[in-house]
Scaffold this motif. Structure first.
Motif, mmCIF file in Angstrom:
data_model
loop_
_atom_site.group_PDB
_atom_site.id
_atom_site.type_symbol
_atom_site.label_atom_id
_atom_site.label_comp_id
_atom_site.label_asym_id
_atom_site.label_seq_id
_atom_site.Cartn_x
_atom_site.Cartn_y
_atom_site.Cartn_z
ATOM 1 N N LEU A 26 4.244 -26.493 -21.087
ATOM 2 C CA LEU A 26 5.070 -27.687 -20.994
ATOM 3 C C LEU A 26 6.226 -27.389 -20.274
ATOM 4 O O LEU A 26 6.885 -28.244 -19.350
ATOM 5 C CB LEU A 26 5.335 -28.210 -22.363
ATOM 6 C CG LEU A 26 3.917 -29.177 -22.777
ATOM 7 C CD1 LEU A 26 4.415 -29.484 -24.285
ATOM 8 C CD2 LEU A 26 3.637 -30.358 -21.928
ATOM 9 N N TYR A 27 6.878 -26.218 -20.604
ATOM 10 C CA TYR A 27 8.045 -25.751 -19.987
ATOM 11 C C TYR A 27 8.081 -25.549 -18.611
ATOM 12 O O TYR A 27 8.620 -26.088 -17.760
ATOM 13 C CB TYR A 27 8.506 -24.504 -20.573
ATOM 14 C CG TYR A 27 9.811 -23.902 -19.924
ATOM 15 C CD1 TYR A 27 11.072 -24.497 -19.902
ATOM 16 C CD2 TYR A 27 9.498 -22.736 -19.128
ATOM 17 C CE1 TYR A 27 12.082 -23.829 -19.227
ATOM 18 C CE2 TYR A 27 10.661 -22.130 -18.469
ATOM 19 C CZ TYR A 27 11.688 -22.854 -18.464
ATOM 20 O OH TYR A 27 13.016 -22.286 -17.855
ATOM 21 N N THR A 79 5.687 -27.102 -16.672
ATOM 22 C CA THR A 79 5.617 -28.240 -15.852
ATOM 23 C C THR A 79 6.895 -28.962 -15.694
ATOM 24 O O THR A 79 7.143 -29.551 -14.436
ATOM 25 C CB THR A 79 4.424 -29.301 -16.788
ATOM 26 O OG1 THR A 79 3.386 -28.441 -17.099
ATOM 27 C CG2 THR A 79 4.330 -30.428 -15.986
ATOM 28 N N TYR A 80 7.810 -28.776 -16.720
ATOM 29 C CA TYR A 80 8.930 -29.651 -16.572
ATOM 30 C C TYR A 80 10.055 -28.721 -15.664
ATOM 31 O O TYR A 80 10.970 -29.671 -14.997
ATOM 32 C CB TYR A 80 9.671 -29.760 -18.086
ATOM 33 C CG TYR A 80 10.762 -30.971 -17.817
ATOM 34 C CD1 TYR A 80 10.520 -32.334 -17.722
ATOM 35 C CD2 TYR A 80 11.994 -30.510 -18.188
ATOM 36 C CE1 TYR A 80 11.572 -33.006 -17.562
ATOM 37 C CE2 TYR A 80 13.075 -31.367 -17.926
ATOM 38 C CZ TYR A 80 12.798 -32.865 -17.894
ATOM 39 O OH TYR A 80 13.981 -33.421 -17.917
ATOM 40 N N SER A 81 9.916 -27.666 -15.344
ATOM 41 C CA SER A 81 10.786 -27.009 -14.651
ATOM 42 C C SER A 81 11.279 -27.349 -13.285
ATOM 43 O O SER A 81 12.110 -27.286 -12.780
ATOM 44 C CB SER A 81 10.723 -25.459 -15.004
ATOM 45 O OG SER A 81 9.381 -25.201 -14.332
ATOM 46 N N PRO A 97 9.585 -30.222 -10.429
ATOM 47 C CA PRO A 97 8.543 -31.435 -10.194
ATOM 48 C C PRO A 97 7.525 -31.223 -9.211
ATOM 49 O O PRO A 97 7.589 -30.245 -8.184
ATOM 50 C CB PRO A 97 9.716 -32.296 -9.376
ATOM 51 C CG PRO A 97 11.038 -31.917 -9.948
ATOM 52 C CD PRO A 97 10.943 -30.576 -9.913
ATOM 53 N N HIS A 157 12.367 -35.491 -11.332
ATOM 54 C CA HIS A 157 11.183 -35.817 -11.944
ATOM 55 C C HIS A 157 10.859 -37.334 -11.841
ATOM 56 O O HIS A 157 9.881 -37.711 -11.428
ATOM 57 C CB HIS A 157 10.896 -35.522 -13.287
ATOM 58 C CG HIS A 157 10.647 -33.750 -13.655
ATOM 59 N ND1 HIS A 157 9.418 -33.470 -13.224
ATOM 60 C CD2 HIS A 157 11.219 -32.874 -13.897
ATOM 61 C CE1 HIS A 157 9.376 -32.253 -13.734
ATOM 62 N NE2 HIS A 157 10.519 -31.791 -14.055
ATOM 63 N N PHE A 169 5.408 -37.250 -13.166
ATOM 64 C CA PHE A 169 6.051 -37.186 -14.496
ATOM 65 C C PHE A 169 5.217 -37.536 -15.769
ATOM 66 O O PHE A 169 5.141 -36.833 -16.663
ATOM 67 C CB PHE A 169 7.460 -37.730 -14.397
ATOM 68 C CG PHE A 169 8.311 -37.785 -15.939
ATOM 69 C CD1 PHE A 169 8.852 -36.529 -16.179
ATOM 70 C CD2 PHE A 169 8.066 -38.816 -16.690
ATOM 71 C CE1 PHE A 169 9.377 -36.459 -17.265
ATOM 72 C CE2 PHE A 169 8.819 -38.632 -17.951
ATOM 73 C CZ PHE A 169 9.505 -37.493 -18.155
ATOM 74 N N PHE A 190 3.179 -34.435 -17.512
ATOM 75 C CA PHE A 190 4.095 -34.047 -18.283
ATOM 76 C C PHE A 190 3.994 -34.936 -19.684
ATOM 77 O O PHE A 190 3.884 -34.464 -20.656
ATOM 78 C CB PHE A 190 5.644 -33.862 -17.964
ATOM 79 C CG PHE A 190 6.548 -33.424 -18.925
ATOM 80 C CD1 PHE A 190 6.352 -32.146 -19.295
ATOM 81 C CD2 PHE A 190 7.224 -34.363 -19.466
ATOM 82 C CE1 PHE A 190 7.214 -31.792 -20.331
ATOM 83 C CE2 PHE A 190 8.031 -33.754 -20.636
ATOM 84 C CZ PHE A 190 7.980 -32.560 -20.958
ATOM 85 N N PHE A 191 4.336 -36.134 -19.437
ATOM 86 C CA PHE A 191 4.624 -37.145 -20.559
ATOM 87 C C PHE A 191 3.377 -37.312 -21.278
ATOM 88 O O PHE A 191 3.239 -37.025 -22.474
ATOM 89 C CB PHE A 191 5.249 -38.520 -19.850
ATOM 90 C CG PHE A 191 5.376 -39.325 -21.290
ATOM 91 C CD1 PHE A 191 6.469 -39.349 -22.112
ATOM 92 C CD2 PHE A 191 4.383 -40.536 -21.461
ATOM 93 C CE1 PHE A 191 6.815 -40.285 -23.169
ATOM 94 C CE2 PHE A 191 4.802 -41.384 -22.547
ATOM 95 C CZ PHE A 191 5.908 -41.337 -23.376
ATOM 96 N N ALA A 219 2.175 -34.241 -22.849
ATOM 97 C CA ALA A 219 2.959 -33.676 -24.170
ATOM 98 C C ALA A 219 2.502 -34.681 -25.287
ATOM 99 O O ALA A 219 2.412 -34.168 -26.405
ATOM 100 C CB ALA A 219 4.516 -33.999 -23.811
#
Length: 784
Positions: free
Chosen positions: A32-33, A35-37, A39, A116, A123, A127-128, A131
């Protein structure tokens, strides 16, 4: 010593569970980190004359908003020259980036800063939603661990959910070509399907079904290890990474097809409702990924729907496991599955129609139409469910304003028609009028022709407000409804001495509409006939009672039906309870007494676990007896579900091959459902106890007027004269049930040649209920 060893095994299983949860949290937070780091942009580029030219941006609308066009030259990615990006030479795609430096075709330098939310699709999809799925799976796993007993079957389910969650969550990070994320994604993709096959093997054993796949499942656990190994090799030699991706996808495809085949073949071989539900609720979420992404990529190197959208269906899996891990809820789920199928058909059809309109009148891309399809489809599914719930809560408003009086008349007649006493009939009638007309002051009065007095028969009300015109009451005829200043007065029934009337006190505030008056008039006609029929039944019972008292002798058929049958059933139930549940309870009581005086406290927990298992078995047996007395599924889910569960129980005990067919019937008389269930119960129990057959066939078939039951076996058979001499209550009980509904019962049997029984019941009246003979061999008609 043995108990201590069980305790050690329990502790080891606990440690493995918490180890799995620890690994799950560590890997999940890492991907997850990643993925979010950065875009995800996914821009295809191609080298031409030492320059990297944009060929196709994945998110076309975002590219247009940022003034990025096909043919532009990419200079830098996150401040690094595009030539120096690790994957560009073999992948030709900018996977993820925070900043881009682009040379436009007109010579302008374009600096693009990417956030993002600039690309909401990536996003939410990468990610969302993953998660949410990650934390939802964790909560459901803890719920199952706390509330359910930690069996091997349940442990496999929990591990499967954790692994498939990791596979889904890591897809975003793997798409960025992060090395560790690719290893996690590829290994978990294959591992989740191997665990699913392992679970299916245990589940077949749990259902007492023969396993139909390879016996040594542990061999398959090598596949995820191989995936991890070749992923490491692809990191060292990145040029072969696309080839390894195809190999992993092929392996995933083969494992998924294997799971599908196991469930499909198992269901069609054993006709198990559990396998059917598992097939629908567990495998279905994989199908979009399989047929809309994996297969097209393998065959044509082009997908129909992207992997991130297909993966959204995996979020259905944790919800399905909440139900499928409890076998007692499987039949409840069939009801919801049927409703879901109903919503699906309407939603899917309308969504296709909507997309056809958009295709004809709007210029939309395939990806945009795909997103609209899923949004509209899921929205309609939710809308149908919400509408159903709201309609149910607001049913009074809907029906009273729109005037669904035919439905109301049908339901009211069905409700009051089940009552057998006149007093109860009138009371139920008043209750229905109060509910349907939404009035409180409703009661029944009786007019005496001799004294010309009006008396209140419904003692729950007090009639002291107004005087009713006796002349008006006396003149009321069948179907008449008269309105006075304070009352609506309606004719109910009249005999030699009395006239019964309905009084509705409107108190000058409520006025019945024409539709409501028509509904009440028709209902009064039905009620008048109900009262006449009820009086005839009461008179017949009184005559039988007087005949018995006058002759001072018992009526043979009445004694058999009301006394001997009850005594036989009570004796059989008492004997079975004594031999099974009572003995089990005595054993539990003795063991509890030993524990109360035990000196070795260390042994108490393990003994309590065994006692708890005995109690669960005893409770299941007791529930089985209760189901025999009153089948619970018959009223809730209908006849077919009840018969399916009965046949599954017989199948576990039977040594013969059972062939059966159950048509879906649409019978107006609900009592026939119970009769059909009892006939199946008696026929199959007789086959278990007496037939000694190798093959038993039983078929429930619908006819134009009702239904028929065909039973046959190749067992020892019997002599029909012996059945009569033995006064077999099983055969006669079935015959009496069939004759009570004007049905036809045909039996044919010879010693050593098996038995054939043919039952046919119509919902219409028959002049000769014993005239039906269609069996190929001579049949014997058992007559009362």
């Amino acid at each position: 010593m043995f108990r201590k060893w069980n305790l050690v095994l329990t502790l080891i299983k606990e440690k493995w569970f918490w180890l799995a949860v620890g690994i799950y949290l560590t890997l999940g937070f890492y991907v997850l980190y990643v993925t979010y780091s950065t875009p995800f942009v996914s821009i295809k580029i191609q080298e031409e004359n030492g320059q990297w030219i944009i060929k196709e941006p994945y998110y076309k609308e975002w590219a247009t908003d940022q003034k990025i066009s096909v043919g532009d030259i990419v200079i830098n990615v996150d401040g690094v020259k595009v030539d120096e990006v690790s994957n560009i030479t073999y992948d030709s795609k900018i996977r993820a980036a925070n900043t881009l430096e682009i040379l436009k075709q007109n010579g302008e330098i374009l600096y693009v800063q990417i956030n993002h939310l600039d690309i909401p699709q990536q996003f939410y999809y990468l990610f969302f939603f993953p998660a949410c799925f990650f934390f939802l799976t964790l909560l459901i796993t803890f719920y199952l661990k706390i509330t359910q007993k930690g069996t091997t079957l349940l442990n496999l389910l929990m591990y499967f959910m954790l692994v498939i969650s990791i596979a889904y969550v890591s897809s975003g990070a793997s798409g960025r070509l992060d090395n560790l994320s690719m290893i996690i994604n590829r290994g978990s993709m294959l591992l989740c399907l191997v665990i699913l096959i392992h679970f299916l093997k245990k589940y077949f054993s749990f259902l007492n079904l023969k396993w139909i796949f390879i016996k040594n499942i542990s061999i398959l656990y090598v596949l995820p290890l191989i995936a991890i190994f070749i992923s490491i090799i692809s990191i060292i030699f990145p040029k072969i990474n696309p080839l390894f991706s195809t190999v992993i996808l092929w392996t995933f495809f083969i494992l998924l097809i294997s799971n599908l085949s196991i469930l499909i073949v198992g269901y069609y071989r054993y006709k198990s409702s559990q396998l059917k539900l598992l097939l629908i609720s567990v495998i279905t979420p994989f199908l979009p990924f399989l047929f809309l992404y994996a297969v097209p990529v393998i065959l044509f190197n082009q997908y129909v729907i992207s992997a991130d959208i297909c993966s959204l269906f995996l979020m259905l899996i944790p919800y399905s496991f909440i139900f499928t891990q409890l076998t007692e809820r499987i039949f409840d789920m069939e009801y919801f599955i049927s409703r879901l199928r109903y919503y699906f058909n309407f939603s899917f059809g309308f969504t296709i129609w909507l997309l056809i309109g958009l295709y004809l009148f709007a210029d939309l891309s395939i990806s945009r139409m795909t997103e609209i399809f899923f949004f509209a489809f899921l929205s309609l599914m939710a809308l149908f469910y919400i509408k159903e719930r709201i309609d149910y809560r607001k049913r009074k408003i809907l029906f009273s304003t729109k005037g669904d009086y035919i439905h109301r008349l049908y339901t009211t007649v069905e409700s009051i028609g089940r009552v057998v006493k006149i007093e109860d009939l009138l009371e139920r009638f008043v209750q229905e009028v109060v509910v349907q007309l939404e009035m409180e002051s409703v009661y029944v009065l009786t007019y005496d022709f001799q004294t010309h007095q009006v008396t209140l028969t419904n003692k729950s009300k007090e009639y002291t407000q107004h005087q009713i015109d006796e002349v008006l009451v006396e003149r009321l005829g069948l179907g008449d409804i008269k309105k006075t200043d304070h009352f609506y007065i309606a004719f109910i029934h009249q005999d030699v001495n009395y006239k019964r009337i309905l009084v509705v006190d409107h108190n000058k505030t409520i006025y019945l509409k024409d539709e409501e008056l028509l509904w009440l008039e028709l209902l009064l006609l039905y009620l008048n006939n109900f009262i006449e029929n009820t009086k005839m039944v009461e008179e017949l019972l009184n005559q039988l009672k007087h005949m018995k008292e006058a002759d001072n002798r018992q009526l043979p058929w009445l004694n058999k039906l009301l006394w001997l049958r009850f005594e036989e059933e009570k004796y059989q139930l008492a004997q079975e309870l004594h031999d099974t549940i009572l003995q089990e309870q005595l054993h539990i009581a003795r063991e509890m007494d030993v524990l109360m005086h035990a000196k070795e406290k260390e042994e108490i927990p393990s003994k309590l676990i065994k006692l708890h298992e005995h109690m669960i078995i005893s409770l299941n047996d007791l529930r089985g007896y209760c189901e025999n007395l009153k089948p619970p599924l018959l009223d809730t889910l209908g006849l077919n579900a009840a018969l399916e569960k009965l046949i599954q129980k017989i199948h576990k005990r039977a040594k013969f091959v059972l062939i059966y067919t159950i048509d879906r019937l649409y019978l107006e008389d609900e009592r026939l459902n119970l009769m059909i269930y009892r006939l199946f119960q008696e026929l199959l129990n007789n086959a278990l106890k007496h037939s000694y057959a190798n093959t038993v066939e039983i078929h429930l078939l619908g006819t134009e007027e009702g239904f028929q039951i065909l039973y046959s076996d190749d067992g020892v058979g019997c002599n029909i004269d012996d059945i009569l001499l033995a006064d077999s209550m099983g055969i006669q009980g079935m015959q009496e049930r069939v004759q009570a509904f004007n049905g036809k019962f045909a039996l044919d049997s010879k010693v050593g040649e098996g038995m054939t029984i043919h039952i046919r019941v119509s919902e219409t009246q028959h002049t000769n209920p014993y005239a039906y003979r269609t069996l190929t061999r001579p049949t014997y008609m058992i007559r009362g």
